[in-house]
Design an enzyme around this catalytic site. Sequence first.
Site, PDB file in Angstrom:
ATOM      1  N   GLU A  87       0.855  -1.255   0.074  1.00 14.30           N
ATOM      2  CA  GLU A  87      -0.081   0.073  -0.041  1.00 14.30           C
ATOM      3  C   GLU A  87       0.780   1.314   0.081  1.00 14.30           C
ATOM      4  OE1 GLU A  87      -3.029   0.183   2.971  1.00 14.30           O
ATOM      5  OE2 GLU A  87      -3.304   2.188   2.929  1.00 14.30           O
ATOM      6  N   LYS A 264      -6.970  -0.846  11.878  1.00 11.71           N
ATOM      7  CA  LYS A 264      -6.341  -1.000  10.369  1.00 11.71           C
ATOM      8  C   LYS A 264      -5.067  -0.239  10.251  1.00 11.71           C
ATOM      9  CE  LYS A 264      -6.036  -1.280   6.077  1.00 11.71           C
ATOM     10  NZ  LYS A 264      -5.216  -0.440   5.167  1.00 11.71           N
ATOM     11  N   ASP A 280       3.986 -14.640  11.689  1.00 17.47           N
ATOM     12  CA  ASP A 280       2.761 -14.992  11.225  1.00 17.47           C
ATOM     13  C   ASP A 280       1.601 -13.845  11.762  1.00 17.47           C
ATOM     14  OD1 ASP A 280       0.091 -16.135  11.368  1.00 17.47           O
ATOM     15  OD2 ASP A 280       0.555 -17.750  12.914  1.00 17.47           O
ATOM     16  N   HIS A 377      -2.085  10.433  -0.270  1.00 12.35           N
ATOM     17  CA  HIS A 377      -2.395   8.963  -0.680  1.00 12.35           C
ATOM     18  C   HIS A 377      -2.364   8.897  -1.997  1.00 12.35           C
ATOM     19  CE1 HIS A 377      -3.358   4.772   0.339  1.00 12.35           C
ATOM     20  NE2 HIS A 377      -4.240   5.055  -0.648  1.00 12.35           N
TER      21      HIS A 377
END
Length: 401
Positions: A87, A264, A280, A377
Amino acid sequence: MSGPRAVVSRASGFSRLSRAARLRKLRELVALSAASEAYLSGDGGLSFEEAERMSENVVSTFGLPLGLGLNFVVNDREYVVPMAVEEPSVVAAACNAARMVRACGGFRAEADPSVMTAQVELEGVPEPDLAPPRLAARRADVLRACDAAVPRLVARGFGARDLEARVLDREEGVVVCDLFIDVGDAMGANLVDTIAEAVAPLIGEIVGGRVGLRILSNLPLRRRVRVTCELSDDVLGGPEVAVAISRASRFAELDPLRAVTHNKGFLNGVDAAAIATGQDFRGIEAGAHAFAAHGGVYRPLSTFSRTARGLLGRAELPLAVGTVGGSTAAHRGVRAAFEILQVESARELAGVLASVGLASNLAALRALATEGIQKGHMRLHHRKDAPPAAQSREVTLGGEP
Ligand code: MEV
């Protein structure tokens, strides 16, 4: 954790350098082995043979950009943080926030001992309410049996620490015995699964009934990391920015829908560093979201509150990460990542990962609470569509990394 190192991670203008110059700069910052140098100068990834050893039905490998999180200071130590993420702006944002935090003394992180939870489930237990006291009475025997299953771990000073039994369904006699195991510098899934399987017959003998599942819990409540940072109004761009960030944080505390996105953003940084270091990340995500909802309402993992002269950022979450085992030795990129990061223990790694999370979260809230996220962004996002030669070196969410 040991004292400050010679490494200085603040590399201004790094994003504007050529690839060769970035690698030269990295070599100035950290000592790299010839193997890691070769890996980082190549196209990354894995050979087919390495991939074959890691998974099944392999036909190819799958690459991700590997960037460097710069400017990180955690507990007075400098870190260059490898971050694997697709991202745009996650790495730049973390670098920018880390630079602000660095100017105010850096992050403070503290991790619990690496105590994982193994679960042994029992069904059809005849007197379920007596199971917890019966197990408590045989605690020493059960812990000894746990240790016997992992002698090498015990030889290194780690091993079984505690147990707890809970009745889940009185009617059907469903009981669970949670075993708490200090796994040292491993993530520990294999160790605790081995222990759960080895000790289950003894637990079944003590409480009766049939042994059910024997597996770790991905919510290791006794393996938490806490991180804080303090920022001045000046470094944030003024008191109004600090207030706006604290309001944005409050929104996440008030609304679970917002809290998910807030988390997030926090996990953007944690996952990127976790993937680069071969952790993991599915387990990390599962544990983080379960912890966020643990009180019955989904909450933010991190908050920013107003102080007299700025902001206090805080985060807490369970984090099962390791510096040994798993793919830490099997993947050349992961080995290179550890050479870059230079952490000495799983607990130190947890502190750095949580700091990267808090940096990512801070950068996102600052952008959202001021100019909005899209301007910076999208500038980076559109870079993906441009031919390589035309790609801008601009970076965003508050300047260059
Ligand atoms: C995007 O990857 C992450 C953000 O949505 C996080 C947030 O909203 O706090 C910008």
